[in-house]
Motif scaffolding. Structure first.
Motif, short mmCIF file in Angstrom:
data_model
loop_
_atom_site.label_atom_id
_atom_site.label_comp_id
_atom_site.label_asym_id
_atom_site.label_seq_id
_atom_site.Cartn_x
_atom_site.Cartn_y
_atom_site.Cartn_z
N ARG A 195 0.86 -1.19 0.00
CA ARG A 195 0.00 0.00 0.00
C ARG A 195 0.90 1.24 0.00
O ARG A 195 0.96 1.99 0.95
CB ARG A 195 -0.93 -0.04 1.22
CG ARG A 195 -1.96 -1.18 1.14
CD ARG A 195 -2.62 -1.43 2.47
NE ARG A 195 -3.81 -2.27 2.32
CZ ARG A 195 -3.79 -3.61 2.26
NH1 ARG A 195 -2.62 -4.26 2.34
NH2 ARG A 195 -4.90 -4.29 2.12
N GLU A 196 1.60 1.42 -1.11
CA GLU A 196 2.66 2.41 -1.18
C GLU A 196 2.12 3.81 -1.49
O GLU A 196 1.28 3.99 -2.36
CB GLU A 196 3.67 2.04 -2.28
CG GLU A 196 4.31 0.68 -2.14
CD GLU A 196 3.56 -0.41 -2.92
OE1 GLU A 196 2.37 -0.19 -3.27
OE2 GLU A 196 4.15 -1.47 -3.16
N TYR B 286 -0.95 4.35 -4.35
CA TYR B 286 -1.41 3.04 -4.83
C TYR B 286 -2.90 3.03 -5.15
O TYR B 286 -3.34 2.30 -6.04
CB TYR B 286 -1.08 1.95 -3.81
CG TYR B 286 -1.94 1.93 -2.57
CD1 TYR B 286 -2.89 0.94 -2.37
CD2 TYR B 286 -1.80 2.92 -1.58
CE1 TYR B 286 -3.68 0.92 -1.23
CE2 TYR B 286 -2.59 2.89 -0.45
CZ TYR B 286 -3.53 1.90 -0.27
OH TYR B 286 -4.32 1.89 0.86
N CYS B 287 -3.69 3.83 -4.46
CA CYS B 287 -5.12 3.87 -4.72
C CYS B 287 -5.45 4.52 -6.06
O CYS B 287 -6.54 4.31 -6.60
CB CYS B 287 -5.85 4.61 -3.60
SG CYS B 287 -6.02 3.65 -2.07
N ASP C 28 -3.46 4.13 -8.79
CA ASP C 28 -2.71 3.42 -9.83
C ASP C 28 -3.67 2.51 -10.60
O ASP C 28 -4.17 1.52 -10.05
CB ASP C 28 -1.60 2.59 -9.19
CG ASP C 28 -0.67 1.97 -10.21
OD1 ASP C 28 -1.05 1.88 -11.39
OD2 ASP C 28 0.44 1.56 -9.82
N PRO C 29 -3.93 2.80 -11.88
CA PRO C 29 -4.89 1.98 -12.64
C PRO C 29 -4.38 0.57 -12.92
O PRO C 29 -5.17 -0.31 -13.29
CB PRO C 29 -5.07 2.77 -13.93
CG PRO C 29 -3.81 3.57 -14.08
CD PRO C 29 -3.39 3.91 -12.68
N LYS C 30 -3.08 0.35 -12.74
CA LYS C 30 -2.52 -0.98 -12.99
C LYS C 30 -2.72 -1.93 -11.81
O LYS C 30 -2.50 -3.13 -11.94
CB LYS C 30 -1.02 -0.88 -13.32
CG LYS C 30 -0.72 -0.05 -14.56
CD LYS C 30 0.74 -0.10 -14.94
CE LYS C 30 1.65 0.51 -13.87
NZ LYS C 30 1.43 1.95 -13.73
N ARG C 31 -3.12 -1.39 -10.67
CA ARG C 31 -3.30 -2.21 -9.48
C ARG C 31 -4.68 -2.85 -9.47
O ARG C 31 -5.67 -2.27 -9.94
CB ARG C 31 -3.13 -1.36 -8.21
CG ARG C 31 -1.75 -0.75 -8.03
CD ARG C 31 -0.70 -1.78 -7.67
NE ARG C 31 -0.93 -2.33 -6.36
CZ ARG C 31 -0.39 -1.84 -5.23
NH1 ARG C 31 0.40 -0.81 -5.27
NH2 ARG C 31 -0.64 -2.42 -4.07
N ASN C 32 -4.75 -4.04 -8.88
CA ASN C 32 -6.03 -4.72 -8.68
C ASN C 32 -6.62 -4.24 -7.36
O ASN C 32 -6.24 -4.72 -6.29
CB ASN C 32 -5.83 -6.24 -8.66
CG ASN C 32 -7.13 -6.99 -8.41
OD1 ASN C 32 -8.21 -6.39 -8.32
ND2 ASN C 32 -7.04 -8.31 -8.29
N THR D 284 -7.41 -4.17 -2.35
CA THR D 284 -7.20 -3.03 -1.44
C THR D 284 -8.53 -2.31 -1.24
O THR D 284 -8.73 -1.20 -1.74
CB THR D 284 -6.14 -2.06 -2.00
OG1 THR D 284 -6.52 -1.67 -3.33
CG2 THR D 284 -4.77 -2.72 -2.03
N PRO D 285 -9.45 -2.92 -0.52
CA PRO D 285 -10.81 -2.34 -0.37
C PRO D 285 -10.82 -0.99 0.31
O PRO D 285 -11.79 -0.24 0.18
CB PRO D 285 -11.55 -3.40 0.46
CG PRO D 285 -10.48 -4.17 1.16
CD PRO D 285 -9.32 -4.20 0.21
N GLU D 286 -9.74 -0.65 1.03
CA GLU D 286 -9.71 0.67 1.67
C GLU D 286 -9.65 1.80 0.64
O GLU D 286 -9.87 2.97 0.99
CB GLU D 286 -8.54 0.76 2.65
CG GLU D 286 -7.15 0.82 2.01
CD GLU D 286 -6.58 -0.53 1.64
OE1 GLU D 286 -5.40 -0.58 1.22
OE2 GLU D 286 -7.29 -1.56 1.79
N CYS D 287 -9.33 1.46 -0.62
CA CYS D 287 -9.28 2.48 -1.67
C CYS D 287 -10.67 2.79 -2.22
O CYS D 287 -10.83 3.80 -2.92
CB CYS D 287 -8.41 2.00 -2.83
SG CYS D 287 -6.64 1.86 -2.43
#
Length: 293
Positions: A146-147, A277-278, A280-284, A288-291
């Motif tokens: 969660r950078e 990280y929230c 970043d469109p490349k992340r699933n 990371t539901p906190e996003c």
């Protein structure tokens, strides 16, 4: 007269990217906790030959043979954790200087971690300060980071600056010189570290990812790579404290950050955050539901 005014404006103009400072947070948590003696609070973890203590200022370094790390004597279940750190100038690509909480040794392959990490850099480019939170990270390469990354408003190689983590059962707050730069609230037990953790510091070679995703590696022609720590603070509820031990606060009251602190944090994130990280469109983001809004 016009020429004089022009010269005056040039002299008054900012001379570097470090000219703009955040608004005052109005509260300074670092002044509320005592500095601790290194040997009373910590022990060497690895690379003892690459550690030197001089009047409670610790120098650790990395060369081709080894890096170095230290660890707190006691685990904590909440607290305020700070060190003043000065980084090495010049080429430091691939090198990580870290100050963090972890329980990896107690829960190998399934640990929690809260990181302040300085990602080494190349000539002429600023250090990146990376904050990160892991919850029950796996040892099979599926660790969910969660950078949030920042370029600081000052040169961290010129002097010591305060870097701190405040961890309570409700939130994690990262601070630089008492300015909150990130708040990670507890939204569920599944996305928040609750098990006791120890406090660590280290310097090590992370060439595979540290600088521009591994584009630039550690170059040992520039060894040793040195980091300096002082003003160690670790205050709060240890893992052995009674149940009535109250978590410390980053603000004058126990209800979270003040409006002034929030204002300073938003300014830092608007002007100095370089990765979230929230966003970043490349992340699933199913992981990371906190996003989720």
């Amino acid at each position: 007269m016009a020429l004089f005014l022009l010269l005056l404006l040039i002299l008054m103009a900012p001379s570097s990217s470090y000219a703009y400072w955040p608004p005052s947070p109005g509260y300074w948590p670092s002044s509320k906790f005592r500095t601790m003696n290194f040997y009373k609070g910590f022990r060497n973890l690895w690379g003892a030959q690459h550690q030197r203590l001089d009047q409670n200022a610790l120098t650790i370094w990395l060369d081709r043979t080894s890096g170095s790390g230290f660890k707190s004597v006691r685990p904590f279940r909440s607290g305020y954790f700070e060190a003043s750190i000065r980084l090495q100038p010049g080429y430091t690509a691939g090198v990580i200087t870290a100050f963090y909480l972890s329980n990896n040794e107690a829960h190998p392959g399934f640990h929690d971690e809260v990181d302040i990490e300085f990602l080494g850099t190349t000539f002429g480019k600023p250090y990146t300060l990376q904050t990160n939170v892991y919850i029950r990270g796996s040892g099979d390469g599926k660790i969910i980071g969660r950078e949030m990354k920042f370029h600081l408003w000052f040169d961290p190689t010129k002097d010591f600056h305060h870097y701190a983590i405040l961890w309570s059962p409700k939130e994690i707050i990262f601070l630089v010189d008492d300015v909150p730069i990130r708040r990670y609230p507890r939204k569920s037990a599944a996305t928040f570290p609750l098990r006791p953790m120890w406090l660590y510091g280290s310097i090590w070679d992370a060439s595979s990812w540290a600088t521009e995703d591994g584009k630039y590696k550690a170059d040992y022609r520039y060894q040793p790579f040195v980091a300096r720590y002082t003003n160690f603070k670790a205050a709060g509820c240890t893992a052995y404290a009674p149940s009535w031990c109250r978590p410390v606060s980053a603000s004058p009251y126990r209800g979270g950050l003040t409006r002034q602190q929030h204002r300073a944090m938003k300014w830092v994130q608007a002007h100095h955050m370089v990765y979230n990280y929230c966003k970043d469109p490349k992340r699933n983001h199913a992981l990371t539901p906190e996003c989720w809004r």
